[in-house]
Scaffold this motif. Structure first.
Motif, mmCIF file in Angstrom:
data_model
loop_
_atom_site.group_PDB
_atom_site.id
_atom_site.type_symbol
_atom_site.label_atom_id
_atom_site.label_comp_id
_atom_site.label_asym_id
_atom_site.label_seq_id
_atom_site.Cartn_x
_atom_site.Cartn_y
_atom_site.Cartn_z
ATOM 1 N N GLN A 269 0.861 -1.277 0.179
ATOM 2 C CA GLN A 269 -0.173 0.038 -0.260
ATOM 3 C C GLN A 269 0.828 1.243 0.097
ATOM 4 O O GLN A 269 1.685 1.487 0.756
ATOM 5 C CB GLN A 269 -1.005 -0.104 1.270
ATOM 6 C CG GLN A 269 -2.029 1.082 1.161
ATOM 7 C CD GLN A 269 -3.240 1.022 0.231
ATOM 8 O OE1 GLN A 269 -3.581 -0.174 0.100
ATOM 9 N NE2 GLN A 269 -2.911 2.008 -0.565
ATOM 10 N N THR A 270 0.761 1.869 -1.113
ATOM 11 C CA THR A 270 1.665 3.105 -1.261
ATOM 12 C C THR A 270 0.965 4.573 -0.798
ATOM 13 O O THR A 270 -0.211 4.749 -1.071
ATOM 14 C CB THR A 270 2.092 3.297 -2.778
ATOM 15 O OG1 THR A 270 2.860 2.143 -2.893
ATOM 16 C CG2 THR A 270 3.161 4.593 -2.784
ATOM 17 N N PHE A 271 1.811 5.354 0.150
ATOM 18 C CA PHE A 271 1.170 6.789 0.414
ATOM 19 C C PHE A 271 2.241 7.800 -0.376
ATOM 20 O O PHE A 271 3.636 7.661 -0.333
ATOM 21 C CB PHE A 271 1.248 6.752 2.009
ATOM 22 C CG PHE A 271 0.461 5.975 2.699
ATOM 23 C CD1 PHE A 271 -0.833 5.968 2.968
ATOM 24 C CD2 PHE A 271 1.102 4.525 3.027
ATOM 25 C CE1 PHE A 271 -1.436 4.872 3.598
ATOM 26 C CE2 PHE A 271 0.327 3.725 3.780
ATOM 27 C CZ PHE A 271 -0.993 3.946 4.206
ATOM 28 N N VAL A 272 1.519 8.657 -0.806
ATOM 29 C CA VAL A 272 2.457 10.116 -1.103
ATOM 30 C C VAL A 272 1.816 11.210 -0.462
ATOM 31 O O VAL A 272 0.608 11.458 -0.537
ATOM 32 C CB VAL A 272 2.473 10.228 -2.562
ATOM 33 C CG1 VAL A 272 3.136 11.255 -3.062
ATOM 34 C CG2 VAL A 272 3.030 8.940 -3.337
ATOM 35 N N TRP A 273 2.659 12.024 0.192
ATOM 36 C CA TRP A 273 1.986 13.371 1.004
ATOM 37 C C TRP A 273 2.852 14.498 0.543
ATOM 38 O O TRP A 273 4.039 14.321 -0.116
ATOM 39 C CB TRP A 273 2.047 13.057 2.180
ATOM 40 C CG TRP A 273 3.442 12.826 3.073
ATOM 41 C CD1 TRP A 273 4.455 13.594 3.388
ATOM 42 C CD2 TRP A 273 4.065 11.629 3.247
ATOM 43 N NE1 TRP A 273 5.443 13.162 4.035
ATOM 44 C CE2 TRP A 273 5.313 11.801 3.835
ATOM 45 C CE3 TRP A 273 3.555 10.130 3.115
ATOM 46 C CZ2 TRP A 273 6.257 10.661 4.164
ATOM 47 C CZ3 TRP A 273 4.622 9.262 3.306
ATOM 48 C CH2 TRP A 273 5.372 9.399 4.043
ATOM 49 N N GLN A 274 2.279 15.628 0.842
ATOM 50 C CA GLN A 274 2.895 16.939 0.594
ATOM 51 C C GLN A 274 2.891 17.630 1.979
ATOM 52 O O GLN A 274 1.727 17.355 2.835
ATOM 53 C CB GLN A 274 2.103 17.662 -0.487
ATOM 54 C CG GLN A 274 2.181 17.060 -1.869
ATOM 55 C CD GLN A 274 1.642 18.044 -2.745
ATOM 56 O OE1 GLN A 274 1.389 19.061 -2.607
ATOM 57 N NE2 GLN A 274 1.114 17.144 -4.031
ATOM 58 N N ALA A 275 3.912 18.469 2.269
ATOM 59 C CA ALA A 275 4.141 19.250 3.491
ATOM 60 C C ALA A 275 4.499 20.624 3.206
ATOM 61 O O ALA A 275 5.005 20.880 2.131
ATOM 62 C CB ALA A 275 4.987 18.667 4.399
ATOM 63 N N THR A 276 4.151 21.473 4.152
ATOM 64 C CA THR A 276 4.604 22.807 3.884
ATOM 65 C C THR A 276 5.356 23.282 5.368
ATOM 66 O O THR A 276 5.246 22.971 6.248
ATOM 67 C CB THR A 276 3.628 23.655 3.769
ATOM 68 O OG1 THR A 276 2.687 23.983 4.649
ATOM 69 C CG2 THR A 276 2.713 23.464 2.443
ATOM 70 N N ASP A 277 6.347 24.356 5.019
ATOM 71 C CA ASP A 277 7.162 25.061 6.209
ATOM 72 C C ASP A 277 7.181 26.437 5.695
ATOM 73 O O ASP A 277 8.095 26.659 4.955
ATOM 74 C CB ASP A 277 8.231 24.103 6.855
ATOM 75 C CG ASP A 277 8.777 24.857 7.835
ATOM 76 O OD1 ASP A 277 8.468 24.087 9.102
ATOM 77 O OD2 ASP A 277 9.795 25.879 7.674
ATOM 78 N N LYS A 278 6.563 27.369 6.331
ATOM 79 C CA LYS A 278 6.710 28.610 6.060
ATOM 80 C C LYS A 278 8.259 29.232 6.256
ATOM 81 O O LYS A 278 8.486 30.225 5.605
ATOM 82 C CB LYS A 278 5.762 29.542 6.838
ATOM 83 C CG LYS A 278 4.384 29.475 6.409
ATOM 84 C CD LYS A 278 3.475 30.255 7.136
ATOM 85 C CE LYS A 278 3.620 31.716 6.531
ATOM 86 N NZ LYS A 278 2.388 32.490 7.173
#
Length: 642
Positions: free
Chosen positions: A569-578
């Motif tokens: 089972q594959t997960f891909v995510w996105q994240a931010t840091d100001k």
């Protein structure tokens, strides 16, 4: 247990159940993200001409090397009650005529600065004036206007009443005939001294905006839409001298050597009264907020990449150049002398030294262009928002008219004794702790430089900001006395001694508050979907499963060719840091009926993970992605999002 695992474990005890999405083997995730902030020390340095031009000057100049020096004294000749002064012309006795906008008045101003209204038209604008015979003046009004002949005592007669809506410019030919440029339709009318009027030239443009006569009697005309310069012979035949990329040719000036100074601009219409300086006039700074919601989870249907997040600013918008000044030589060759994408030119003239002066808006700046190759200096700022028109007296004295408010100002060669500069407002993007402020300056002959600062939490300074601090005394570095806030501004005062001081740079240090990183989106691919690592040789490893991982700093990792492997089972995510911190991730799971989280992997730099679910029983599972900025911050300021 790693530092990240300890933080994740500590947060797991406080976690609340979130929405569940059921698969054959497991279920998915709730996102719980709080935005705060974190960063390294930042140094705001102002040291170039471009950087200094972002601030506001009063009685100061910014030279081509980016130095702030005392500027010429502003000699206010006459202050009208009008919002706009459009035009200037000399009377035979040395007085000046000027026409106003939005109240349609004609003023006469004596050399000593006394003056008043001579004629009050029924129309709203006096766009053009030209010297008439025997000390009279021609005044052209709009809209649906006329041309009037007015003497010094205010005795008025109507010279011409055209069908066109606008009369933009006037010019008197060598034989005494008056020429009028109109808009809607774009025509040039010829009016003889006995009052006979004919259409001398008709253009396919929208308006004819400017006129000037050459020494041989040929008429020059500047048009709008398109912005062209035409030479029209005495038979009314036109030849295009300049086909500019701008919408309007606002000003034409014939020089003694036969060259022509041309002002082209993209802005249209009269200078508008300035809007009140409130925070509502400035678009709010985009911010990102993410709440616990399954809409942050994307269930992929065979897609190879995660759906990108929506833009927070609606997309970038390119901004064209606002205007330029050209010189057309007597042989027809032309060159661009000045251009700007921030300041719209209204008029230009050569001063007594041969330097080019350009009057602009919306900040009333006067630029000087001289030397070879050309060097541009911000000579000073008018006591108004726009410099609309220059005028050279027979003795070489230069005056100019302004808008918002409507004034007449005389240029002088004397330097001011004191000048001030207010920097642009610096946005730290969050509440910041201010450090030191330092500057470099030369102070010959007893001159000096004083700096002070203020801070606040609105993008436009107002009454909620702190007061200006007391002047800082140590150029090598003084602690900024302004309170912690999101925005900072500094002010420099230059005071003359035997010579002008020269301020070359200012540096302010600050530490923004650390912002919490956030996981903004997770894509859950269909069971069995895997991606081979790109740019690999031999048997390609699986992204997020094998030891090799692609480093990322928040954006989705680059995925390779899609393949299939049972039980993955594959997960891909996105994240931010100001703050732009380096981010690390941990991924954990728990059964829906359990409370303890089990770590699958920690200390990850990639934003993709492939879980071999064959090692866990079938059921509904919750999965958590945790992001930390600990690698870029001290332990006591590092923050975690999940």
């Amino acid at each position: 247990m790693t530092h990240l695992q300890r933080l994740a474990h500590r947060r797991s005890r406080l976690a609340r159940p979130g929405p569940v999405w059921r698969l054959a083997r497991w279920g998915i995730l709730g996102l719980s993200i709080t935005m705060l902030t974190g960063a390294a020390p930042t140094f705001w340095r102002v040291s170039t001409q471009v950087e200094f031009l972002r601030g506001e000057v009063e009685s100061l100049s910014v030279d081509a090397d980016g130095h702030l020096v005392l500027g010429p004294v502003t000699d206010e000749l006459f202050d009208t009650t009008a919002p706009v002064l459009w035009s200037l012309a000399s009377a035979s006795d040395g007085a000046l005529w000027t026409g106003s906008g939005q109240d349609g008045r004609l003023y006469r101003v004596e050399p000593d600065g006394t003056g008043g209204v001579v004629f009050d038209a029924d129309e709203l604008d006096v766009h053009a004036v030209a010297a008439g015979p025997a000390g009279t003046v021609f005044a052209a009004t709009s809209p649906d206007g006329r041309i009037y002949q007015v003497d010094a005592d205010g005795v008025t007669s109507t010279v011409f009443d055209p069908d066109e809506t606008y009369i933009w410019a006037l010019a008197v030919g060598p034989d005494g005939t008056l020429h009028a440029a109109t808009g809607n339709s774009a025509r040039i009318h010829r009016i003889t001294p006995d009052g006979a009027a004919t259409v001398f030239f008709e253009s396919d443009a929208t308006h004819v905006l400017s006129l000037a006569f050459e020494a041989d009697g040929a008429l020059l005309a500047g048009t709008e839409s398109p912005g062209q310069v035409l030479r029209i012979d005495q038979d009314g035949r036109a030849f295009v001298l300049l086909d500019s990329p701008y919408a309007e040719i606002r000003s034409l000036r014939v020089q003694p050597d036969g060259s022509v100074l041309v002002v082209a601009v993209n802005e249209q219409g009269a200078p508008a009264p300035p809007a009140p300086a409130t925070a509502g006039n400035t678009p709010p700074t985009p911010t990102v907020s993410v709440t616990t919601s399954v809409t942050a989870v994307v269930v992929a249907n065979g897609a190879a990449t995660a759906t990108p997040p929506a833009s927070t600013n609606g997309g970038s918008e390119s901004r064209g150049t606002k205007g330029a000044v050209y010189r057309i030589a007597a042989d027809g060759l032309w060159s661009e002398l000045w251009s700007s994408d921030t300041d719209a030119p209204y008029d230009a003239v050569f001063d007594g030294t041969g330097a080019l002066l350009v009057g602009t808006g919306e900040d009333g700046k006067i630029f000087q262009v001289s030397e070879d190759p050309p060097r541009t200096v911000l000579l000073g700022r008018a006591p108004a928002r726009q410099v609309t028109r220059f005028h050279r007296q027979p003795d070489g004295t230069l005056s100019y008219a302004t808008a918002n408010p409507g004034k007449m100002v005389r240029l002088t060669g004397a330097l001011a004794e004191r000048g001030t500069y207010e920097s642009e407002v610096r946005d730290a993007e969050t509440v910041a702790t201010w450090g030191t402020i330092s500057w470099r300056a030369m102070t010959p002959g007893g001159s000096r430089v004083e700096l002070s600062s203020r801070s606040g939490n609105t993008a436009i300074p107002n009454d909620t900001w702190s007061e200006w601090s007391r002047p800082y005394t140590d150029a090598a570095g003084s602690q900024i006395a302004s309170p912690k806030a999101r925005y900072l501004q500094w002010r420099a005062s230059l005071l003359a001694g035997d010579a002008s001081p020269i301020l070359t740079s200012v540096t302010a240090a600050y530490l923004p508050r650390n912002v919490r990183p956030a996981v903004t989106q997770i894509t859950v691919h269909q069971p069995g979907t895997v991606f081979q690592q790109p740019f690999s040789s031999g048997d390609p490893p699986i992204a997020g499963l094998d030891a090799l991982e692609t480093e990322s700093n928040g954006s989705a990792s680059t995925l390779g060719r899609e393949s299939y492997r049972k039980g993955i089972q594959t997960f891909v995510w996105q994240a931010t840091d100001k703050n732009g911190d380096q981010l690390e991730y941990a991924i954990a799971y728990r059964r829906e009926d359990e409370t303890a989280w089990q770590t699958l992997r920690s200390d990850m730099r990639a934003t993709v993970f492939a879980w071999d679910t064959s090692a866990v029983p079938d059921g509904a599972y919750r999965v958590r992605v945790t992001v930390s900025d600990a690698t870029s911050n001290a332990p006591d300021t590092a923050l975690v999002g999940e």
